[in-house]
Design a protein around this motif. Structure first.
Motif, short mmCIF file in Angstrom:
data_model
loop_
_atom_site.label_atom_id
_atom_site.label_comp_id
_atom_site.label_asym_id
_atom_site.label_seq_id
_atom_site.Cartn_x
_atom_site.Cartn_y
_atom_site.Cartn_z
N MET A 1 -7.51 4.35 -4.93
CA MET A 1 -6.10 4.73 -4.99
C MET A 1 -5.18 3.53 -4.82
SD MET A 1 -6.45 7.80 -5.71
CE MET A 1 -4.69 8.04 -5.88
N LEU A 2 -5.75 2.36 -4.56
CA LEU A 2 -4.94 1.16 -4.34
C LEU A 2 -4.98 0.18 -5.51
CD1 LEU A 2 -5.82 0.53 -0.60
CD2 LEU A 2 -3.65 1.35 -1.50
N VAL A 3 -5.98 0.29 -6.36
CA VAL A 3 -6.08 -0.61 -7.52
C VAL A 3 -6.44 0.21 -8.75
CG1 VAL A 3 -6.71 -2.66 -6.21
CG2 VAL A 3 -8.51 -1.09 -6.95
N PRO A 4 -6.03 -0.26 -9.95
CA PRO A 4 -5.12 -1.39 -10.17
C PRO A 4 -3.68 -0.98 -9.86
CG PRO A 4 -5.64 -0.37 -12.26
CD PRO A 4 -6.47 0.35 -11.21
N ASN B 1 0.85 -1.18 0.00
CA ASN B 1 0.00 0.00 0.00
C ASN B 1 0.90 1.24 0.00
OD1 ASN B 1 0.85 0.21 2.67
ND2 ASN B 1 -1.16 -0.17 3.56
N TRP B 2 0.34 2.40 0.30
CA TRP B 2 1.09 3.64 0.15
C TRP B 2 2.08 3.93 1.28
CZ3 TRP B 2 1.35 6.07 -4.29
CH2 TRP B 2 0.31 5.93 -5.21
N TYR C 1 -4.72 7.70 1.15
CA TYR C 1 -3.86 6.54 1.02
C TYR C 1 -4.64 5.23 1.16
CZ TYR C 1 -1.00 10.44 2.59
OH TYR C 1 -0.44 11.68 2.75
N ASP C 2 -5.76 5.28 1.86
CA ASP C 2 -6.53 4.08 2.15
C ASP C 2 -7.74 3.91 1.24
OD1 ASP C 2 -5.05 3.32 4.65
OD2 ASP C 2 -5.78 5.29 5.26
N LYS C 3 -7.99 4.85 0.36
CA LYS C 3 -9.17 4.77 -0.50
C LYS C 3 -8.98 3.67 -1.53
CE LYS C 3 -10.50 9.61 0.05
NZ LYS C 3 -11.63 9.29 0.93
#
Length: 391
Positions: free
Chosen positions: A179-182, A62-63, A174-176
């Motif tokens: 914003m994590l995929v793809p 993750n970020w 950062y947790d949305k």
């Protein structure tokens, strides 16, 4: 009553594999932000059989490794305050190089308000942000705090002469899920998903200024400044980058290169490969500033490519551990210590490990000589730089 408590957050990473090296950078002036389009660093790692990729290419990352450096095989090139926080309070890292950009900071007010000097803000409200995300370093607030305090001091004012208004915000993008995929192959893909030059998430106090909640806010010189002025609604009444005193220009800068101590000590060849590419890219950027500006414009907060060029035309894009760069880093670190932004102090000179940059420069020089010598010698010629005086 709505709670302002931060939600539970945790960092996730891929399993450690020393045949992989991950990189991360901030959207600021650096050779790495140019290389992500050129691909020269990837070439250096391919020579030694190592995969090199943006850390968000793996969905397991993750970020948060960008801020807490919890990937052993990660190299970071970015803003100053998070890596200071990591080395002070989280884990031991190594300082490999730095790029200095004189950005200082500005005091922004509404364009039509009768404020023309810092003295006009006596008794007025100045905003300062406060991240509720406790996983990461609150680098926005640190630079605001440092810039405001410096500007006041230059005009014989102190924090007691103004009303500092705090603005807590979730700082949770950062947790949305979106914003994590793809997974991303390149940091530029992040900015393709966000109109970062106009996204007020990157300028969290601007709304408070425009709606009259506060009378002034800190903003970075050049970057952000010109975007905000272009709205016709904001003007600057102070700009630290216009002063000859370079010691007041620290604003999450210099951008610094860091890796983990375990990578430096146990896998120095990986560090040298990265630094070789940074030297090569930096030299190319110095010779091709307008091309470099065009690339950087995709990721940074300058108004456009021409504005980016004006911001970098005097910047040495080859990272260094010069005495001036190290002193700027010390200034930033000392502010963080004295204002409670880090718990533990450390020696910046001991943090810096110049041997990797020196080795990289030697290898770049040797490769360049060998390449050029083929046209002058019967069978070409290597350059033994160790123990040899050139010239």
């Amino acid at each position: 009553m709505t709670s302002t408590a931060a939600p539970e957050r945790r960092s996730t990473t891929v399993p450690l594999d020393w045949k992989e090296v991950w990189f991360t950078n901030c959207p600021m002036v650096s050779a790495n932000n140019i290389d992500q389009e050129l691909g020269w660093c990837r070439e250096e790692f391919k020579k030694i059989g190592v995969e090199y990729a943006y850390f968000r290419h793996a969905p397991e990352n993750n970020w948060y490794p960008h801020y807490i450096h919890n990937l052993d095989n990660l190299i970071r090139f970015g803003g100053l305050y998070p890596p200071i926080h990591v080395n002070a309070d989280i884990r031991r890292t190594v300082l490999l190089g730095a790029t200095w950009v004189s950005e200082g900071g500005c005091m922004a007010v509404r364009a039509r308000d009768p404020f023309f000097r810092m003295e006009d803000l006596k008794g007025k409200k100045i905003g300062i942000s406060k991240s509720l995300n406790t996983v990461k370093n609150d680098w926005w607030r640190i630079q605001e705090h440092m810039g405001i305090e410096t500007m006041l001091r230059l005009h014989d004012l102190t924090m007691d002469d103004i009303e500092l208004v705090e603005f807590p915000y979730p700082d949770d993008w950062y947790d949305k899920p979106e914003m994590l995929v793809p997974p991303m192959n390149n940091p530029s893909e992040l900015w393709m998903r966000r109109d970062h030059k106009h996204d007020l998430a990157f300028r969290p106090l601007e709304t408070a200024l425009l709606n009259g909640t506060v009378d002034a806010i800190y903003t970075q010189s050049k970057v952000f400044q010109h975007l905000q002025e272009a709205t016709g609604r904001i003007k600057m009444i102070e700009d630290l980058s216009r002063y000859p005193d370079w010691t007041i220009q620290v604003a999450n800068t210099p951008a610094v290169i860091t890796c983990t101590e375990v990578m430096a000590d146990e896998h120095p060849e990986l560090v040298v490969a990265y630094m070789k590419a940074m030297v090569k890219v930096g030299r190319w950027a110095n010779d091709n500033k307008r091309a470099a500006a065009y690339i950087l414009n995709h990721q940074t907060f300058y108004r456009d490519a021409e504005d980016t060029y004006q911001g970098i035309k005097d910047v040495d894009m080859v990272p260094s551990l010069s005495a001036q760069n190290l002193e700027c880093i010390k200034i930033g670190k000392d502010f963080m210590v004295s204002h409670g932004y880090i718990h533990n102090d450390f020696d910046v000179d001991e943090w810096a490990r110049p041997e990797f940059l020196e080795k990289a420069a030697e290898e770049v020089l040797a490769e360049e000589w060998e390449r050029r010598s083929w046209s002058k010698l019967p069978a070409g010629g290597g350059l033994d730089v160790e123990g040899t005086r050139l010239g």
